[in-house]
Design an enzyme around this catalytic site. Structure first.
Site, PDB file in Angstrom:
ATOM      1  N   ARG A  32       0.865  -1.155  -0.064  1.00  0.00           N
ATOM      2  CA  ARG A  32       0.082   0.166  -0.074  1.00  0.00           C
ATOM      3  C   ARG A  32       0.834   1.240   0.120  1.00  0.00           C
ATOM      4  NH1 ARG A  32      -3.574  -3.713  -0.410  1.00  0.00           N
ATOM      5  NH2 ARG A  32      -4.879  -4.265   1.249  1.00  0.00           N
ATOM      6  N   GLU A 177     -14.305 -14.211   9.744  1.00  0.00           N
ATOM      7  CA  GLU A 177     -14.221 -13.564   8.268  1.00  0.00           C
ATOM      8  C   GLU A 177     -13.960 -14.676   7.161  1.00  0.00           C
ATOM      9  OE1 GLU A 177     -11.043 -10.482   7.649  1.00  0.00           O
ATOM     10  OE2 GLU A 177     -12.044 -10.139   5.588  1.00  0.00           O
ATOM     11  N   LYS A 219     -17.790 -11.395   9.452  1.00  0.00           N
ATOM     12  CA  LYS A 219     -17.404 -10.241   8.537  1.00  0.00           C
ATOM     13  C   LYS A 219     -17.438 -11.024   7.013  1.00  0.00           C
ATOM     14  CE  LYS A 219     -13.122  -7.449   7.392  1.00  0.00           C
ATOM     15  NZ  LYS A 219     -12.354  -6.469   8.096  1.00  0.00           N
ATOM     16  N   SER A 261     -14.485  -4.809   2.387  1.00  0.00           N
ATOM     17  CA  SER A 261     -14.837  -4.005   0.996  1.00  0.00           C
ATOM     18  C   SER A 261     -14.149  -5.142   0.173  1.00  0.00           C
ATOM     19  CB  SER A 261     -14.260  -2.641   1.106  1.00  0.00           C
ATOM     20  OG  SER A 261     -12.949  -2.759   1.477  1.00  0.00           O
ATOM     21  N   GLY A 262     -12.978  -5.902   0.140  1.00  0.00           N
ATOM     22  CA  GLY A 262     -12.494  -6.676  -0.475  1.00  0.00           C
ATOM     23  C   GLY A 262     -12.071  -6.017  -2.098  1.00  0.00           C
ATOM     24  N   GLY A 263     -11.729  -5.108  -2.232  1.00  0.00           N
ATOM     25  CA  GLY A 263     -11.373  -4.309  -3.297  1.00  0.00           C
ATOM     26  C   GLY A 263     -12.505  -3.598  -4.409  1.00  0.00           C
ATOM     27  N   ARG A 292      -9.610  -0.986   2.782  1.00  0.00           N
ATOM     28  CA  ARG A 292      -9.366  -0.171   1.687  1.00  0.00           C
ATOM     29  C   ARG A 292     -10.191   0.989   1.454  1.00  0.00           C
ATOM     30  NH1 ARG A 292      -7.789  -5.362  -2.126  1.00  0.00           N
ATOM     31  NH2 ARG A 292      -9.214  -6.117  -0.076  1.00  0.00           N
TER      32      ARG A 292
END
Ligand code: 13P
Length: 335
Positions: A32, A177, A219, A261-263, A292
Site C-alpha cells: 500500500r 471472516e 465479516k 470491502s474486498g477491493g 481499503r
C-alpha cells in the site's frame, strides 16, 4: 475478569458505527505504501496509524479498530500506547490473530489460513495489551476446475471455528471472516452459490465447536460479480443477492454483520451497504469493517508527509461518515 463479550459484540455494531480495518501485515502495508511512494519503515507505519487513529471525531463513526501485532505494541507521537488511546476515545482495540493464508496441501490454487498454534497464549497477551476483539480471515477462491473444493471450505471453516472458540474462552469477541474473493471472471450467481455454501459450513463448524453466536461478529464478502465478469451486477442486485444469502445462512442470534470491502471502490462499497440498509428490517445489524474502502483516500492524501496529516484525517473522516450514513440507509452520493 473478561469483559462481557455479548456487550462488546453489540457495541462493535452499535447504531451508526462500524470497524476500521487497519491490520495490514507488514508485507501488505508495504504494498500500500509503495503505491503512494512511501518507504515501509517501522516509524512510517507507526506515523500512518497515528494519523488515522487520532482523527478528530473518529469515534462517531468507528466502534473498533483492528490492528496488526506490530501496531498494537506501538504508541502515538506523545507516547500513549495505541490501545490506550483508542479506549480513551470509546473505540475498541482489535487484533488480527491469524498468521496469513498459506497453500493448502494437495489443493493446487487454494489456501488455508494458519495461526492456531500457541493461539491461547497469544490471546492472553493481547488481552493484557488491551484488545477486546480479534479477527481471522479465511480466503476462498473461485476458479476454473471446480474451485473452491469442499475440502478447502471445510478446512478453513474448521480453523475459523477453532479460532473463535479460543477467543471466546480467552475473553475476545471473534470477528469471523470467511472471504470469497471477487478475483476472477465468475458470475454473481456463482458467487452466491459459493458464498452460501461457505457460510453454511462456517456456521456448522461454529456450532460444532460450541461458539456462542451472541458473542461474535460475522465479516463476510458481499455477493458480487467477479471482477473480470462481463456482466457487472448493479447496486440493487448486489444488495438483494447478499441479503438473500445471509438470510439463509446467518442465525438471528448473531448481533451484527460487518462487511469487508474486498477491493470494491470506496464509493461502491458504501452504496452497497446503504442499499442493503434501505431494504430492512433485518434480524442483524449490517455495518462495515472496511480496510481499503476507508483508507484509500486517507493514504493517498498522507503520502508519508507530516504536513498532510490534516488532509489525510479529513479523508478518513469523510469515508467513515459516508459509511456511518450507509448503516441507516441515509447515505447520499455527492456525485
Ligand atoms: P478490505 O475492506 O480492504 O477488504 O479489508 C478488510 C479486511 O480486514 C480484510 O481482511
Amino acid at each position: 475478569m473478561a469483559d462481557d463479550l455479548t456487550t462488546n459484540a453489540q457495541a462493535l455494531v452499535a447504531p451508526g458505527r462500524g470497524v476500521l480495518a487497519a491490520d495490514e501485515s507488514t508485507a501488505t502495508i508495504g504494498k500500500r505504501f509503495a503505491s503512494v511512494g512511501v518507504e515501509s519503515t517501522e516509524e512510517n507505519r507507526r506515523a500512518y496509524r497515528d494519523t488515522l487513529f487520532t482523527t478528530p471525531g473518529l469515534a462517531e463513526a468507528i466502534s473498533g479498530v483492528i490492528m496488526y501485532d506490530e501496531t498494537i505494541r506501538q504508541s502515538t507521537s506523545d507516547g500513549t500506547p495505541f490501545p490506550e488511546l483508542l479506549k480513551s476515545l470509546g473505540i475498541q482495540a482489535g487484533i488480527k490473530v491469524d498468521t496469513g493464508a498459506k497453500d493448502l496441501a494437495k489443493a493446487p490454487g487454494e489456501k488455508i489460513t494458519e495461526g492456531l498454534d500457541g493461539l491461547r497464549e497469544r490471546i492472553a497477551e493481547y488481552v493484557e495489551l488491551g484488545a477486546t476483539f480479534a479477527k481471522w480471515r479465511a480466503v476462498i477462491t473461485i476458479a476454473e476446475g471446480g474451485l473452491p473444493s469442499r475440502y478447502c471450505i471445510e478446512t478453513n471453516a474448521h480453523a475459523l471455528a477453532r479460532y473463535a472458540a479460543l477467543c471466546q474462552e480467552g475473553g475476545l469477541v471473534p470477528i469471523v471472516e470467511p472471504e470469497v474473493l471477487m478475483d476472477g471472471d465468475h458470475s454473481i450467481e456463482r458467487c452466491f452459490e459459493v458464498t452460501e455454501l461457505t457460510q453454511h459450513l462456517v456456521f456448522d463448524a461454529l456450532a460444532a465447536q460450541r461458539v456462542s453466536f451472541e458473542e461474535m461478529v460475522l465479516k463476510p464478502n458481499m455477493v458480487i460479480s467477479g471482477k473480470g465478469n462481463d456482466r457487472q451486477a448493479g447496486v440493487e442486485e448486489v444488495a438483494e443477492q447478499t441479503l438473500r444469502c445471509l438470510r439463509r445462512t446467518v442465525p438471528a442470534a448473531v448481533p451484527g454483520i460487518a462487511f469487508l470491502s474486498g477491493g470494491q471502490s470506496a464509493e461502491v462499497a458504501t452504496e452497497h451497504l446503504n442499499a442493503m440498509n434501505t431494504m430492512g428490517p433485518h434480524p442483524w445489524v449490517l455495518t462495515f469493517s472496511y480496510g481499503r474502502a476507508l483508507q484509500d483516500a486517507a493514504l493517498e492524501a498522507w503520502k508519508g508527509e507530516a504536513s498532510n496529516r490534516e488532509a489525510s484525517q479529513h479523508a478518513l473522516s469523510e469515508a467513515a461518515r459516508a459509511n456511518s450514513d450507509a448503516t441507516s440507509g441515509s447515505y447520499r452520493s455527492a456525485a
